[in-house]
Design an enzyme around this catalytic site. Sequence first.
Site, PDB file in Angstrom:
ATOM      1  N   ARG A   1       7.557  11.688  -7.467  1.00 23.75           N
ATOM      2  CA  ARG A   1       8.744  12.529  -7.527  1.00 23.75           C
ATOM      3  C   ARG A   1       8.493  13.820  -6.749  1.00 23.75           C
ATOM      4  O   ARG A   1       7.383  14.344  -6.738  1.00 23.75           O
ATOM      5  CB  ARG A   1       9.106  12.871  -8.980  1.00 23.75           C
ATOM      6  CG  ARG A   1       9.697  11.697  -9.759  1.00 23.75           C
ATOM      7  CD  ARG A   1      11.087  11.344  -9.263  1.00 23.75           C
ATOM      8  NE  ARG A   1      11.691  10.237 -10.001  1.00 23.75           N
ATOM      9  CZ  ARG A   1      11.621   8.961  -9.640  1.00 23.75           C
ATOM     10  NH1 ARG A   1      10.944   8.617  -8.555  1.00 23.75           N
ATOM     11  NH2 ARG A   1      12.225   8.021 -10.355  1.00 23.75           N
TER      12      ARG A   1
ATOM     13  N   HIS B   1      12.690   8.234   0.728  1.00 24.08           N
ATOM     14  CA  HIS B   1      12.644   7.678  -0.625  1.00 24.08           C
ATOM     15  C   HIS B   1      12.915   6.169  -0.609  1.00 24.08           C
ATOM     16  O   HIS B   1      13.809   5.674  -1.303  1.00 24.08           O
ATOM     17  CB  HIS B   1      13.658   8.381  -1.534  1.00 24.08           C
ATOM     18  CG  HIS B   1      13.307   8.286  -2.997  1.00 24.08           C
ATOM     19  ND1 HIS B   1      13.638   9.243  -3.913  1.00 24.08           N
ATOM     20  CD2 HIS B   1      12.640   7.326  -3.704  1.00 24.08           C
ATOM     21  CE1 HIS B   1      13.213   8.901  -5.113  1.00 24.08           C
ATOM     22  NE2 HIS B   1      12.587   7.731  -5.008  1.00 24.08           N
TER      23      HIS B   1
END
Length: 309
Positions: free
Chosen positions: A224, A272
Amino acid sequence: MSITIITQGKDLTPWVNALKERRPELDLRIYPEGTHREDVEFALAWNHPLGAFKEYPNLRCISSMGAGVDHILKDPELPEAAIITRITDPNLAKDMAEFTVALVMNHVRGLSSYKIAEQRQSWEPKRYLRTEDVTIGVMGVGVLGTYVARHLNEIGFKVNGWARTAKEIEHVEVYVGQDGLDAFLAASDILICLLPLTKETANILNKDTFRKLPEGAFVINVARGEHLVEQDLIGMIDEGHLAGASLDVFREEPLPKNHPFWEHPKINITPHIASITNPATAVSQILDNYDRLKKDEPLTGTVSLTKGY
């Protein structure tokens, strides 16, 4: 019993198609549309509008649309009675391992530098590292981290892991807790972050952590964006202590066009995409939990609210 999908900025067509293909009779709703919200007991969510869950008074289960649940747990108005679950699709682990190996080999073989040389039409052969000479440290050896660690070990790297509690992984030494962190970092030529995002792990990729890595270490973050203190990373690379980084996750996504990461020659950026949930395979687990919920049976992939994963 109805299911609602609550998300922002996500194409739901593959999810709706996969659910309807498997269960045509399913009462499926898309937030914010729909009435009789008291009928909804199961929510499928990703990056939902904060506070949306409270609009469903009988919600009993909130399922993440992926492996991560931090996007759910950050909501201060979570229904107390709702069970939180996450996807544990084995394809996610395989995809993550393959992507992480690609990033590792890109660094070990120096492939990014050749792309820069190519743009200058410059022939610049360089020495490369060999797998047996590189030790990789995997921060977080849950389902994904364990799979990644084993995969890297199988292709010849020495791999260590770091976890909150003791774990046994064949051919991988696992360092435990704060007592084991410094030794783990000191042995990591390449550091891979696969930690869950919790209060304890937020900002863990900071200057103090980087200084404990060997000089010339390389950092990979596929967990993250909130794990990373961005300016600390840039500072340690520019200082020469770190060789560079590959980043797939960011505090703000999409990464703003004026962000310094874009122009930094030693930072590789991907949007991502390390491990993306495939609705066609994930719906099996979702519908299994839906059926279990109707029968008041234990759900799979449940999340501890105290641990955050």
